[in-house]
Design an enzyme around this catalytic site. Structure first.
Site, PDB file in Angstrom:
ATOM      1  N   SER A  92     -16.152  49.878  70.546  1.00 48.06           N
ATOM      2  CA  SER A  92     -16.525  50.122  71.944  1.00 48.06           C
ATOM      3  C   SER A  92     -16.365  48.868  72.788  1.00 48.06           C
ATOM      4  O   SER A  92     -15.831  48.908  73.905  1.00 48.06           O
ATOM      5  CB  SER A  92     -17.983  50.603  72.024  1.00 48.06           C
TER       6      SER A  92
ATOM      7  N   ARG B  90     -13.600  47.795  75.962  1.00 53.85           N
ATOM      8  CA  ARG B  90     -14.097  47.379  77.271  1.00 53.85           C
ATOM      9  C   ARG B  90     -13.672  45.951  77.602  1.00 53.85           C
ATOM     10  O   ARG B  90     -13.382  45.639  78.761  1.00 53.85           O
ATOM     11  CB  ARG B  90     -15.616  47.545  77.313  1.00 53.85           C
TER      12      ARG B  90
ATOM     13  N   SER C 207     -23.570  60.877  77.459  1.00 51.83           N
ATOM     14  CA  SER C 207     -22.267  60.385  77.011  1.00 51.83           C
ATOM     15  C   SER C 207     -21.963  59.036  77.636  1.00 51.83           C
ATOM     16  O   SER C 207     -21.839  58.918  78.865  1.00 51.83           O
ATOM     17  CB  SER C 207     -21.159  61.380  77.387  1.00 51.83           C
TER      18      SER C 207
ATOM     19  N   GLN D 112     -19.172  57.570  77.361  1.00 51.36           N
ATOM     20  CA  GLN D 112     -17.805  57.615  77.880  1.00 51.36           C
ATOM     21  C   GLN D 112     -17.775  58.140  79.309  1.00 51.36           C
ATOM     22  O   GLN D 112     -17.072  57.594  80.168  1.00 51.36           O
ATOM     23  CB  GLN D 112     -16.920  58.468  76.970  1.00 51.36           C
TER      24      GLN D 112
ATOM     25  N   ASP E 217     -22.435  58.311  66.415  1.00 51.11           N
ATOM     26  CA  ASP E 217     -21.242  58.158  65.579  1.00 51.11           C
ATOM     27  C   ASP E 217     -21.580  57.992  64.105  1.00 51.11           C
ATOM     28  O   ASP E 217     -20.704  58.140  63.244  1.00 51.11           O
ATOM     29  CB  ASP E 217     -20.410  56.963  66.050  1.00 51.11           C
TER      30      ASP E 217
ATOM     31  N   ARG F 165     -17.867  67.504  64.261  1.00 57.71           N
ATOM     32  CA  ARG F 165     -18.427  66.791  63.110  1.00 57.71           C
ATOM     33  C   ARG F 165     -19.624  67.498  62.483  1.00 57.71           C
ATOM     34  O   ARG F 165     -19.995  67.175  61.353  1.00 57.71           O
ATOM     35  CB  ARG F 165     -18.772  65.352  63.501  1.00 57.71           C
TER      36      ARG F 165
ATOM     37  N   ARG G 119     -14.164  58.811  60.751  1.00 60.72           N
ATOM     38  CA  ARG G 119     -15.530  58.708  60.234  1.00 60.72           C
ATOM     39  C   ARG G 119     -15.789  59.710  59.107  1.00 60.72           C
ATOM     40  O   ARG G 119     -16.569  59.435  58.191  1.00 60.72           O
ATOM     41  CB  ARG G 119     -16.537  58.862  61.372  1.00 60.72           C
TER      42      ARG G 119
END
Length: 432
Positions: free
Chosen positions: A24, A28, A167, A169, A317, A348, A390
């Site tokens: 992450s 960025r 979120s 994102q 995650d 998931r 993952r």
């Protein structure tokens, strides 16, 4: 992705390791360094496939980016000198690249097309597009929800917006777009999600204020950005696999150094402590992005746990590998409020239950999570990452609970976030 990998690793796991830089924060850092005029160096970044996609996109926009040993050197002309790309900006498997750039590019007065792989093509983008349009962005997609996304020049307005999903994102896409507005913006989170965008805005000299779940940006904030060297901590999402591996493998005792333990990301540590797992954080640094060395030892008789509410975004995650951990608890564990798992690289909830179910573990998928019963690795089967990094790593850790090798299809998916994952795991086996 087509390769099949045989995993045959036995415990105990002993030793000290570092994990790759935080995914992450690497994304960025590349974005912010590219927006700023001048040279920034990003130390210890993650150079997995997702972050490489972000790098390639900014190269197409005219930014000079060089990869050196354990660092990225970004030499940028600045956001106002980006050039219009003459090809589609390919985001690969990266939801972070796709969604954050949807916001960032909306304010740049460029004509762009963002498109990813087949997995990205199935992931919802309306959650980003709708609020961006409220800010004045000119952005369209297939069925108003899917890539490719077509972005055209537009004047971005400030927004007062209450998030509909927890979120990071979506929040980050709006924050990046807000940089180009003549007005201030106020974004209120549904639940607090990872705050790397906010902390890193501050480090790159962008004014931003935070009060609880409210985030406020200033008018013309992009004008304040300055080039900055940035050190990326180790990724706690990658460390999570080794944390669980040590907890479930008899005789194990490992230490993972320089791991980011930002409180908006460290839910797995809190959950392991609730389960009375043997885990401790050492050498903690007191910064906006704190780090620690995490020592973990094998722990029998783990307590079952209920995972719900505010902690879910802080461990979103890590929930597949936490689900595996819960199979080794002394009672039934429940994961709730985790609908976001459905819109990751795979659903998931289903892929975790299905793949572990093939091996004899007992998990029941629900609308918003999983019910996980104490269970064992009972049968050998060939399993599949389904191109989800993952899931692939979670299955590799599950193999530690069997005395037989495990074959995992499409295992090269792990390179998205953790190139060198298997050699690192084997290193701990050899030391043990």
């Amino acid at each position: 992705m087509s390769n099949e990998q045989m995993i045959d690793i036995k415990g105990p796991l002993i030793g000290e390791i570092e994990v790759p830089g935080d995914k992450s924060m690497t994304h960025r850092a590349i974005m912010l360094a590219s927006l700023a005029t001048g040279q920034s160096t990003i130390y210890k970044p993650l150079l997995g496939e997702d972050c490489l996609r972000t790098i390639e996109i900014f190269k197409l926009l005219g930014v000079n980016i060089e990869l050196a040993e354990e660092k990225i050197i970004v030499d940028s002309p600045g956001y106002n000198k980006f050039k219009t790309p003459h090809q589609t900006l390919y985001t690969g498997n990266s939801g972070t690249t796709t969604r954050l750039l949807a916001g960032l590019l909306s304010g740049l007065n460029l004509n762009c097309v963002l498109s990813g792989d087949a997995s990205i093509g199935k992931r919802p983008m309306d959650r980003v597009m709708k609020p961006l349009r409220l800010m004045g962005a000119n952005i369209t997609g297939i069925d108003d929800n899917f890539t490719p996304l077509i972005i055209k020049p537009a004047s971005i307005n400030g927004i007062t917006y209450k998030m509909e999903v927890a979120s990071a994102q979506v929040k980050s896409a709006l924050l990046f777009a807000s940089l180009f507005s003549n007005d201030s913006s106020k974004i209120t989170e549904l639940d607090v999600s990872r705050n790397h965008t906010e902390t890193m805005f501050e480090q790159f000299n962008i004014p931003i204020s935070i009060s609880g779940k409210e985030i406020t940006t200033q008018p013309n904030a992009i004008e304040h950005i300055k080039a900055k060297d940035f050190y990326v901590p180790g990724d706690i999402s990658s460390a999570a696999f080794f944390i669980v591996a040590a907890l479930i493998t008899p005789g194990s005792d490992i230490t993972i150094h320089n791991v980011g333990i930002n409180p908006t990301r460290s839910g797995i540590i809190d959950i392991v402590k609730q389960m009375e797992g043997n885990i401790e954080c050492l050498n903690i640094t007191d910064t906006s992005e704190p780090t620690a060395s995490i020592r973990v030892k094998y722990t029998p008789n783990l307590k079952p746990v209920l995972i719900e509410g505010d902690i879910v975004p802080k461990a979103i995650d890590e929930l597949p590998i936490i689900a595996l951990l819960c199979t080794q608890a002394s009672g039934t564990s429940i994961i709730k409020d985790a609908e976001e798992l459905k819109v990751k690289e795979t659903n998931r909830i289903d892929t975790t239950a299905d793949m572990l179910g093939l091996l004899g573990f007992e998990l029941q998928p629900t609308d918003d999570g999983l019910i996980i019963h104490p269970s064992e690795f009972k049968k050998s089967a060939t399993v599949d990452s389904l191109t989800d990094h993952r899931i692939g790593m979670m299955l590799a850790i599950a193999s530690l609970l069997s005395d037989k090798p495990l074959n995992i299809r499409q295992f090269d998916a792990v390179n998205v976030s953790f190139p060198g994952f298997l050699p690192k795991l084997m290193l701990l086996e050899n030391e043990g």
